[in-house]
Structures are given as C-alpha cells and as structure tokens.
Motif scaffolding. Structure first.
Motif, short mmCIF file in Angstrom:
data_model
loop_
_atom_site.label_atom_id
_atom_site.label_comp_id
_atom_site.label_asym_id
_atom_site.label_seq_id
_atom_site.Cartn_x
_atom_site.Cartn_y
_atom_site.Cartn_z
N ALA A 73 0.83 -1.21 0.00
CA ALA A 73 0.00 0.00 0.00
C ALA A 73 0.86 1.26 0.00
O ALA A 73 0.58 2.22 -0.73
CB ALA A 73 -0.94 -0.01 1.21
N PHE A 74 1.92 1.26 0.80
CA PHE A 74 2.82 2.41 0.88
C PHE A 74 3.50 2.64 -0.47
O PHE A 74 3.66 3.78 -0.93
CB PHE A 74 3.86 2.19 1.99
CG PHE A 74 4.44 3.45 2.56
CD1 PHE A 74 4.30 4.69 1.95
CD2 PHE A 74 5.17 3.41 3.74
CE1 PHE A 74 4.85 5.85 2.49
CE2 PHE A 74 5.73 4.56 4.30
CZ PHE A 74 5.56 5.78 3.66
N HIS A 75 3.91 1.54 -1.11
CA HIS A 75 4.57 1.64 -2.41
C HIS A 75 3.64 2.28 -3.45
O HIS A 75 4.06 3.14 -4.23
CB HIS A 75 5.01 0.25 -2.88
CG HIS A 75 5.81 0.27 -4.14
ND1 HIS A 75 7.08 0.79 -4.22
CD2 HIS A 75 5.49 -0.13 -5.40
CE1 HIS A 75 7.52 0.70 -5.46
NE2 HIS A 75 6.58 0.14 -6.19
N ALA A 94 -3.10 6.30 4.10
CA ALA A 94 -4.04 6.06 5.20
C ALA A 94 -4.22 4.56 5.44
O ALA A 94 -4.25 4.10 6.59
CB ALA A 94 -5.39 6.72 4.90
N VAL A 95 -4.31 3.79 4.35
CA VAL A 95 -4.43 2.33 4.46
C VAL A 95 -3.17 1.75 5.11
O VAL A 95 -3.25 0.86 5.97
CB VAL A 95 -4.69 1.69 3.08
CG1 VAL A 95 -4.50 0.18 3.11
CG2 VAL A 95 -6.10 2.03 2.59
N THR A 169 11.86 13.37 -0.41
CA THR A 169 12.83 12.83 0.56
C THR A 169 12.16 12.25 1.80
O THR A 169 12.46 11.13 2.20
CB THR A 169 13.86 13.89 0.97
OG1 THR A 169 14.46 14.44 -0.21
CG2 THR A 169 14.94 13.29 1.84
N GLY A 170 11.26 13.01 2.41
CA GLY A 170 10.59 12.55 3.64
C GLY A 170 9.85 11.26 3.44
O GLY A 170 9.93 10.33 4.24
N MET A 171 9.11 11.17 2.32
CA MET A 171 8.37 9.95 2.03
C MET A 171 9.30 8.79 1.71
O MET A 171 9.08 7.65 2.15
CB MET A 171 7.41 10.19 0.86
CG MET A 171 6.53 8.98 0.56
SD MET A 171 5.36 9.28 -0.79
CE MET A 171 4.01 9.99 0.13
N GLN A 172 10.38 9.06 0.98
CA GLN A 172 11.33 8.01 0.63
C GLN A 172 12.03 7.45 1.86
O GLN A 172 12.25 6.23 1.97
CB GLN A 172 12.35 8.53 -0.38
CG GLN A 172 11.76 8.74 -1.77
CD GLN A 172 12.70 9.47 -2.70
OE1 GLN A 172 13.56 10.24 -2.27
NE2 GLN A 172 12.54 9.24 -3.99
N VAL A 173 12.38 8.32 2.80
CA VAL A 173 13.01 7.87 4.05
C VAL A 173 12.03 7.01 4.84
O VAL A 173 12.39 5.94 5.35
CB VAL A 173 13.49 9.09 4.89
CG1 VAL A 173 13.85 8.67 6.30
CG2 VAL A 173 14.68 9.76 4.22
N SER A 174 10.78 7.47 4.92
CA SER A 174 9.76 6.73 5.67
C SER A 174 9.48 5.36 5.05
O SER A 174 9.38 4.36 5.76
CB SER A 174 8.47 7.56 5.73
OG SER A 174 7.49 6.89 6.49
N ILE A 175 9.38 5.32 3.73
CA ILE A 175 9.06 4.05 3.06
C ILE A 175 10.24 3.08 3.16
O ILE A 175 10.04 1.86 3.28
CB ILE A 175 8.63 4.26 1.59
CG1 ILE A 175 7.86 3.03 1.09
CG2 ILE A 175 9.80 4.57 0.68
CD1 ILE A 175 7.18 3.22 -0.24
N THR A 176 11.46 3.60 3.14
CA THR A 176 12.64 2.74 3.31
C THR A 176 12.60 2.06 4.67
O THR A 176 12.81 0.85 4.79
CB THR A 176 13.94 3.56 3.16
OG1 THR A 176 13.99 4.12 1.86
CG2 THR A 176 15.17 2.69 3.39
#
Length: 197
Positions: A73-75, A94-95, A169-176
């Motif tokens: 879902a995040f991806h 949100a999911v 950047t913020g989203m990429q760090v979080s998803i990593t």
C-alpha cells in the motif's frame, strides 16, 4: 534580505535531503546488528540442545500478511505521488497507517494467546524460550511504533499536498524504514517459527 532568507531555506532543505537518507541507513544497519545479536544469543543459549517447543500464535501469521500488505500500500502511495495523483496517495498512505496499527493489534493478540497458554515473558513461570519470544516481538513493535509516527507525518503532509516529484525525501526515508520493518518481521517470524516453535 528576503533573497538571503530564501537562500537559507533552500540550503537547509538541500542539507536535509542530503543527510536524511544516509542517516536512515545508519539507523537500519544499527537495528540489523542489534537484532542479529539478539537472535545469535537465542542460538547460543540453546547450548547444543533444542528449545522447548512453543505453539506459535496464529495471530503472528496474520501479522506477517498485514505488514506485507502495508508495504504494498505504501509503495502504491509513493507511485501515486510521483504521478501527481494525490487522491490515490492519500488513500494508500491512510491504508498503510491503518494496517500498521492492525499489525500492533495482532501482535497483542499473539501475546495474549501466549499468556493464556502458560507462556510468560518474565517471572518464575517463564522460560528462556518464552522470554526470548516476547523480547524479540516486543522490541520489533517498539521500532514499528517509530515507523507509525513517521507514517502519520507522511499522511499529514500528503493530505496537504506537500510532496511532489522534486520533493520526496521525507516519504522516501519513511518508506525505506517501513519496508525494512516488514523485512525484519519476516526474518523474525521465520526465525521464531523454526528455532523456537
């Protein structure tokens, strides 16, 4: 003066972009070493003999599917932001957050099952097997709670359309970090399944 302030803001943003990713990888390597040490301690503590078998809670299996689904879902959320499709991104993030919370609930259900079946985290009635089981899963949840806070920040920023193709950047760090937590749980689940259960 206004130009100087704008330049300072741009400099700070650029510095944040350059340092965030290396820092998250340093954190991830530290966590890998930490859990590697703990799982090694489990094997060493066996002392050549097998552990007493513990019935693995089915809730932990459900947790595994939940955390995999949350990563997917995040991806999709990240892809949606890259395409400028914020409505899909908001739903996806949100999911992801809801699935992350559900993961914690299923972990609690697993601990309740263990406790109700006589497997305790500490005390006279506990065993090293049960203590290790609670320790490893509990510490994973502690790290996951950090991921949930990160997800909440990402969701709020996504709701405000703060992310773009140039500012991810913020989203990429979080998803990593979130993908790492998923991989870590799968490792722990398999380790517990084949070493302790």
């Amino acid at each position: 003066m206004a130009t100087l302030t704008a330049e300072n803001i741009n400099y700070k943003e650029e510095l944040k972009r350059k340092t965030s990713k290396p820092l998250i990888w340093i954190g991830i390597v530290s966590i890998i070493m930490f859990f590697g040490g703990l799982t090694s301690a489990v094997i060493v503590s066996q002392g050549g003999g097998g552990f007493l078998a513990i019935e693995m809670p089915f809730a932990f299996t459900i947790s595994t599917f939940i955390i995999i689904a949350s990563s997917i879902a995040f991806h999709f959320g990240l892809i949606a932001v890259k395409k400028g499709n914020y409505s899909v991104a908001k739903i996806s993030i949100a999911v992801t957050l809801m699935l992350g919370l559900l993961f914690v609930v299923t972990q609690y259900m697993g601990w309740t099952f263990l406790h109700d079946n006589g497997y305790y985290a500490a005390g006279k009635e506990s065993t090293q097997e049960s203590s290790f089981l609670y320790l490893l899963t509990g510490l994973h949840v502690v790290h996951l709670i950090g991921g949930l806070f990160s997800l909440l920040v990402v969701l709020i920023k996504t709701m405000k359309n703060k992310y773009s193709l140039e500012n991810l950047t913020g989203m990429q760090v979080s998803i990593t970090y979130w993908h790492f937590l998923g991989a870590l749980w799968i490792y722990l689940f398999l380790f517990l399944r084949f070493i302790i259960a």
